[in-house]
Write a protein that holds these residues in place. Structure first.
Motif, mmCIF file in Angstrom:
data_model
loop_
_atom_site.group_PDB
_atom_site.id
_atom_site.type_symbol
_atom_site.label_atom_id
_atom_site.label_comp_id
_atom_site.label_asym_id
_atom_site.label_seq_id
_atom_site.Cartn_x
_atom_site.Cartn_y
_atom_site.Cartn_z
ATOM 1 N N UNK A 44 26.652 8.197 46.778
ATOM 2 C CA UNK A 44 27.906 7.567 47.197
ATOM 3 C C UNK A 44 27.701 6.800 48.500
ATOM 4 N N UNK A 45 26.935 7.378 49.403
ATOM 5 C CA UNK A 45 26.677 6.717 50.682
ATOM 6 C C UNK A 45 25.887 5.428 50.482
ATOM 7 N N UNK A 46 24.914 5.441 49.579
ATOM 8 C CA UNK A 46 24.178 4.205 49.281
ATOM 9 C C UNK A 46 25.145 3.105 48.855
ATOM 10 N N UNK A 47 26.072 3.437 47.977
ATOM 11 C CA UNK A 47 27.053 2.458 47.506
ATOM 12 C C UNK A 47 27.913 1.938 48.659
ATOM 13 N N UNK A 52 22.359 -0.042 45.505
ATOM 14 C CA UNK A 52 22.523 0.666 44.229
ATOM 15 C C UNK A 52 21.978 2.092 44.330
ATOM 16 N N UNK A 53 22.514 2.981 43.492
ATOM 17 C CA UNK A 53 22.112 4.394 43.520
ATOM 18 C C UNK A 53 20.652 4.598 43.140
ATOM 19 N N UNK A 54 20.078 3.672 42.385
ATOM 20 C CA UNK A 54 18.713 3.822 41.896
ATOM 21 C C UNK A 54 17.627 3.725 42.947
ATOM 22 N N UNK A 55 18.004 3.528 44.202
ATOM 23 C CA UNK A 55 16.983 3.575 45.254
ATOM 24 C C UNK A 55 16.535 5.001 45.523
ATOM 25 N N UNK A 102 23.359 -3.285 53.745
ATOM 26 C CA UNK A 102 22.351 -4.170 53.178
ATOM 27 C C UNK A 102 20.949 -4.011 53.730
ATOM 28 N N UNK A 103 20.708 -2.967 54.524
ATOM 29 C CA UNK A 103 19.367 -2.800 55.106
ATOM 30 C C UNK A 103 19.058 -1.323 55.370
ATOM 31 N N UNK A 104 17.891 -0.893 54.902
ATOM 32 C CA UNK A 104 17.319 0.413 55.232
ATOM 33 C C UNK A 104 16.071 0.128 56.036
ATOM 34 N N UNK A 105 15.968 0.671 57.238
ATOM 35 C CA UNK A 105 14.804 0.389 58.073
ATOM 36 C C UNK A 105 14.225 1.676 58.648
ATOM 37 N N UNK A 106 13.032 1.544 59.227
ATOM 38 C CA UNK A 106 12.314 2.689 59.800
ATOM 39 C C UNK A 106 12.151 3.814 58.777
ATOM 40 N N UNK A 122 8.539 0.603 54.401
ATOM 41 C CA UNK A 122 9.154 0.766 55.721
ATOM 42 C C UNK A 122 10.543 0.159 55.804
ATOM 43 N N UNK A 123 10.863 -0.744 54.855
ATOM 44 C CA UNK A 123 12.179 -1.362 54.890
ATOM 45 C C UNK A 123 12.594 -1.808 53.497
ATOM 46 N N UNK A 124 13.878 -1.693 53.243
ATOM 47 C CA UNK A 124 14.477 -2.183 52.005
ATOM 48 C C UNK A 124 15.695 -2.992 52.424
ATOM 49 N N UNK A 125 15.811 -4.188 51.885
ATOM 50 C CA UNK A 125 16.979 -5.006 52.228
ATOM 51 C C UNK A 125 17.563 -5.627 50.970
ATOM 52 N N UNK A 126 18.850 -5.881 51.044
ATOM 53 C CA UNK A 126 19.541 -6.499 49.909
ATOM 54 C C UNK A 126 19.993 -7.895 50.310
ATOM 55 N N UNK A 127 19.675 -8.857 49.444
ATOM 56 C CA UNK A 127 20.092 -10.243 49.627
ATOM 57 C C UNK A 127 20.738 -10.685 48.320
ATOM 58 N N UNK A 128 22.060 -10.602 48.247
ATOM 59 C CA UNK A 128 22.758 -10.928 47.007
ATOM 60 C C UNK A 128 22.367 -9.964 45.908
ATOM 61 N N UNK A 129 21.832 -10.480 44.821
ATOM 62 C CA UNK A 129 21.414 -9.648 43.699
ATOM 63 C C UNK A 129 19.927 -9.315 43.734
ATOM 64 N N UNK A 130 19.328 -9.419 44.896
ATOM 65 C CA UNK A 130 17.892 -9.166 45.078
ATOM 66 C C UNK A 130 17.696 -8.005 46.053
ATOM 67 N N UNK A 131 16.780 -7.098 45.702
ATOM 68 C CA UNK A 131 16.382 -6.002 46.594
ATOM 69 C C UNK A 131 14.933 -6.254 46.989
#
Length: 169
Positions: A44-47, A52-55, A102-106, A122-131
Motif C-alpha cells: 500500500x505504501x508503494x502505491x 507498483x506493488x511488483x517492486x 517516484x523515487x527509491x534511493x540509497x 541503488x535507485x529505482x525511479x518512475x518516469x511516467x509509465x517507465x521504471x
C-alpha cells in the motif's frame, strides 16, 4: 420499601463506577479499531508513493517507514531470489532505503546479476509509465506493466501454478 430504593437510585446521580465505565469503554474501542486492519501494508505504501506493488516480492512480513524522512525498511522471512526477464534478482531479508514520490534511493538489499557479477540496485525511479533501475554506473528501464503484480520467491512470474505459500501480497 424496595420501590423507594429504586426510585432514589433512579433519581439520583449515577455512581462513580458508571461514570468511569463509558469513557473507559470508548477508549478500548478506539484502541481496538486503530489496530485492527487499518495499518497499510508495504505494498500500500508503494502505491502511495506512485510505485507498483511488483517492486516487492510476495511475502513481505512487515515494514518500518519514517514519513518525515522517507527512510524505510521492509522485511521478508528469508532471502528471496528469482529470475525476471532474463535477470537474476536477489532480495535480502531486510531491504532499506529512502522513498519519495517516484523515487527509491540509497537502496540496500536488492541485487541483480549482470553477466557473472552481482550488483546492488541503488535507485529505482518512475518516469511516467517507465521504471528505471540503477546500479550506479548504468541503468535499465522497463514498462510499468511488468510490475503490476508481485513476483514469488523462487519462481518470479514463471511459477506454472505452483503453490508456494500465501499468494496474496
Amino acid at each position: 420499601m424496595r420501590s423507594d430504593l429504586l426510585r432514589r437510585t433512579a433519581g439520583s446521580s449515577p455512581p462513580a463506577t458508571r461514570t468511569l465505565f463509558l469513557p473507559s469503554l470508548l477508549l478500548v474501542f478506539h484502541l481496538i479499531s486503530s489496530t485492527s486492519g487499518d495499518t497499510p501494508t508495504a505494498y500500500d505504501e508503494l502505491l502511495e508513493y506512485d510505485f507498483p506493488v511488483g517492486l516487492l516480492p510476495k511475502g513481505v512480513t512487515g515494514y518500518e517507514l519514517n514519513k518525515n524522512t522517507g527512510e524505510f525498511k521492509a522485511f521478508l522471512r528469508e532471502t528471496c531470489s528469482f529470475k525476471i526477464q532474463g535477470y537474476d534478482i536477489k532480495y535480502k531479508s531486510t531491504i532499506s532505503g529512502v522513498i519519495e514520490r517516484g523515487r527509491l534511493k540509497n537502496l540496500k538489499g536488492i541485487n541483480v546479476k549482470i553477466l557473472v557479477v552481482w550488483l546492488n540496485i541503488v535507485e529505482v525511479s518512475r518516469h511516467g509509465d517507465q521504471i528505471d533501475f540503477s546500479v550506479g554506473i548504468m541503468s535499465a528501464g522497463f514498462g510499468i506493466g511488468n510490475f503490476l503484480e508481485s513476483p514469488q520467491c523462487g519462481c518470479g512470474f514463471d511459477c506454472n501454478d505452483l503453490v508456494l505459500g500465501d499468494s496474496s501480497y
